[in-house]
Scaffold this motif. Sequence first.
Motif, PDB file in Angstrom:
ATOM      1  N   PHE A 101      44.417  48.759  38.342  1.00 52.56           N
ATOM      2  CA  PHE A 101      45.179  48.356  39.528  1.00 52.56           C
ATOM      3  C   PHE A 101      46.553  47.845  39.082  1.00 52.56           C
ATOM      4  O   PHE A 101      46.776  46.638  38.963  1.00 52.56           O
ATOM      5  N   PRO A 102      47.491  48.753  38.822  1.00 55.90           N
ATOM      6  CA  PRO A 102      48.763  48.352  38.215  1.00 55.90           C
ATOM      7  C   PRO A 102      49.717  47.588  39.132  1.00 55.90           C
ATOM      8  O   PRO A 102      50.618  46.912  38.638  1.00 55.90           O
ATOM      9  N   THR A 103      49.527  47.677  40.452  1.00 59.13           N
ATOM     10  CA  THR A 103      50.477  47.014  41.351  1.00 59.13           C
ATOM     11  C   THR A 103      49.787  46.060  42.323  1.00 59.13           C
ATOM     12  O   THR A 103      48.648  46.274  42.743  1.00 59.13           O
ATOM     13  N   ILE A 104      50.508  45.019  42.655  1.00 59.66           N
ATOM     14  CA  ILE A 104      50.158  44.075  43.722  1.00 59.66           C
ATOM     15  C   ILE A 104      51.197  44.276  44.813  1.00 59.66           C
ATOM     16  O   ILE A 104      52.398  44.317  44.527  1.00 59.66           O
ATOM     17  N   LEU A 125      48.299  41.572  51.984  1.00 57.58           N
ATOM     18  CA  LEU A 125      48.436  41.429  50.537  1.00 57.58           C
ATOM     19  C   LEU A 125      47.312  42.232  49.879  1.00 57.58           C
ATOM     20  O   LEU A 125      46.147  42.099  50.264  1.00 57.58           O
ATOM     21  N   THR A 126      47.677  43.057  48.893  1.00 61.13           N
ATOM     22  CA  THR A 126      46.687  43.882  48.205  1.00 61.13           C
ATOM     23  C   THR A 126      46.678  43.541  46.727  1.00 61.13           C
ATOM     24  O   THR A 126      47.700  43.659  46.045  1.00 61.13           O
ATOM     25  N   ILE A 127      45.513  43.096  46.231  1.00 60.10           N
ATOM     26  CA  ILE A 127      45.296  42.786  44.825  1.00 60.10           C
ATOM     27  C   ILE A 127      43.991  43.453  44.394  1.00 60.10           C
ATOM     28  O   ILE A 127      42.979  43.343  45.082  1.00 60.10           O
ATOM     29  N   LYS A 128      44.019  44.162  43.284  1.00 58.14           N
ATOM     30  CA  LYS A 128      42.835  44.866  42.772  1.00 58.14           C
ATOM     31  C   LYS A 128      42.229  45.792  43.829  1.00 58.14           C
ATOM     32  O   LYS A 128      41.014  45.922  43.924  1.00 58.14           O
ATOM     33  N   GLY A 129      43.077  46.408  44.637  1.00 59.49           N
ATOM     34  CA  GLY A 129      42.609  47.343  45.643  1.00 59.49           C
ATOM     35  C   GLY A 129      42.024  46.700  46.882  1.00 59.49           C
ATOM     36  O   GLY A 129      41.559  47.401  47.784  1.00 59.49           O
ATOM     37  N   VAL A 130      42.045  45.373  46.962  1.00 60.27           N
ATOM     38  CA  VAL A 130      41.509  44.651  48.116  1.00 60.27           C
ATOM     39  C   VAL A 130      42.672  44.138  48.961  1.00 60.27           C
ATOM     40  O   VAL A 130      43.543  43.421  48.453  1.00 60.27           O
ATOM     41  N   SER A 131      42.701  44.498  50.237  1.00 63.44           N
ATOM     42  CA  SER A 131      43.766  44.068  51.146  1.00 63.44           C
ATOM     43  C   SER A 131      43.247  42.997  52.096  1.00 63.44           C
ATOM     44  O   SER A 131      42.190  43.158  52.709  1.00 63.44           O
ATOM     45  N   LYS A 164      39.202  34.683  44.692  1.00 63.68           N
ATOM     46  CA  LYS A 164      37.925  35.379  44.807  1.00 63.68           C
ATOM     47  C   LYS A 164      37.884  36.317  46.011  1.00 63.68           C
ATOM     48  O   LYS A 164      37.103  37.276  46.029  1.00 63.68           O
ATOM     49  N   ASP A 165      38.736  36.052  47.023  1.00 66.09           N
ATOM     50  CA  ASP A 165      38.817  36.958  48.173  1.00 66.09           C
ATOM     51  C   ASP A 165      39.304  38.342  47.760  1.00 66.09           C
ATOM     52  O   ASP A 165      39.074  39.326  48.459  1.00 66.09           O
ATOM     53  N   PHE A 166      39.980  38.413  46.625  1.00 66.25           N
ATOM     54  CA  PHE A 166      40.553  39.669  46.146  1.00 66.25           C
ATOM     55  C   PHE A 166      39.811  40.214  44.915  1.00 66.25           C
ATOM     56  O   PHE A 166      40.331  41.057  44.196  1.00 66.25           O
ATOM     57  N   GLY A 167      38.622  39.706  44.674  1.00 68.52           N
ATOM     58  CA  GLY A 167      37.825  40.213  43.568  1.00 68.52           C
ATOM     59  C   GLY A 167      38.209  39.670  42.209  1.00 68.52           C
ATOM     60  O   GLY A 167      37.750  40.178  41.188  1.00 68.52           O
ATOM     61  N   VAL A 168      39.062  38.649  42.192  1.00 71.10           N
ATOM     62  CA  VAL A 168      39.432  38.008  40.923  1.00 71.10           C
ATOM     63  C   VAL A 168      38.501  36.811  40.760  1.00 71.10           C
ATOM     64  O   VAL A 168      38.845  35.671  41.090  1.00 71.10           O
ATOM     65  N   SER A 169      37.298  37.055  40.277  1.00 72.92           N
ATOM     66  CA  SER A 169      36.231  36.063  40.398  1.00 72.92           C
ATOM     67  C   SER A 169      35.757  35.442  39.089  1.00 72.92           C
ATOM     68  O   SER A 169      34.792  34.668  39.075  1.00 72.92           O
TER      69      SER A 169
END
Length: 197
Positions: A101-104, A125-131, A164-169
């Motif tokens: 996931f190269p871009t935020i 906002l999209t981080i790790k493919g999660v919007s 954690k909402d964006f999968g950064v857990s």
Amino acid sequence: MRKVVLVFAASLLALGAQAQEQKTVWSLDPAHSSVGFSVRHMMVSNVRGEFTQFSVSVTTVADKPETAQVEVSIQAASIDTRIADRDKHLRSADFLDVEKFPTITFVSKKVEPAGNGKFRVTGDLTIKGVSKPVVLEAEVSPVMKDPWGNLRVGVHATTTINRKDFGVSWHKVLDTGEVVVGDDVRVILDVELVRKP
């Protein structure tokens, strides 16, 4: 009757062209802009970092901030907390997984005036493919003309997200029960935008 229809159609086309002309694009001045963040470390201090590679585009109608359409793109691999080993970990799959996931990104949906040069900017906002929808609290400076005839405006915007909402857990619990990295991340954007004459 045909003549009236043609005149009406021509008027509509002229109005459409005029509205299109009123749209202006504000470009980023990267030398005077930053995208930063802070997060709690072991519940005793805040660790700060930034992304050094990013782009911001703002389109307005008649230079009115409330009409702004905002697009932000951040290169995730450009994360910099001044500690090489920590940055390497943050780029890994435990956190941002920058290879996959190269871009935020952030794309605005609505801008609402909040008084005294302040605005609420709602967008995805999209981080790790999660919007997820987030709200930026923004403060916009008055527009000024620089020595080269360009128009400039400054924007300071902040929001707080739960990573954690964006999968950064990723997390690690200490013997005391405290976590090494907090869940809430405060995001701070300070950008200078330029409109050429």
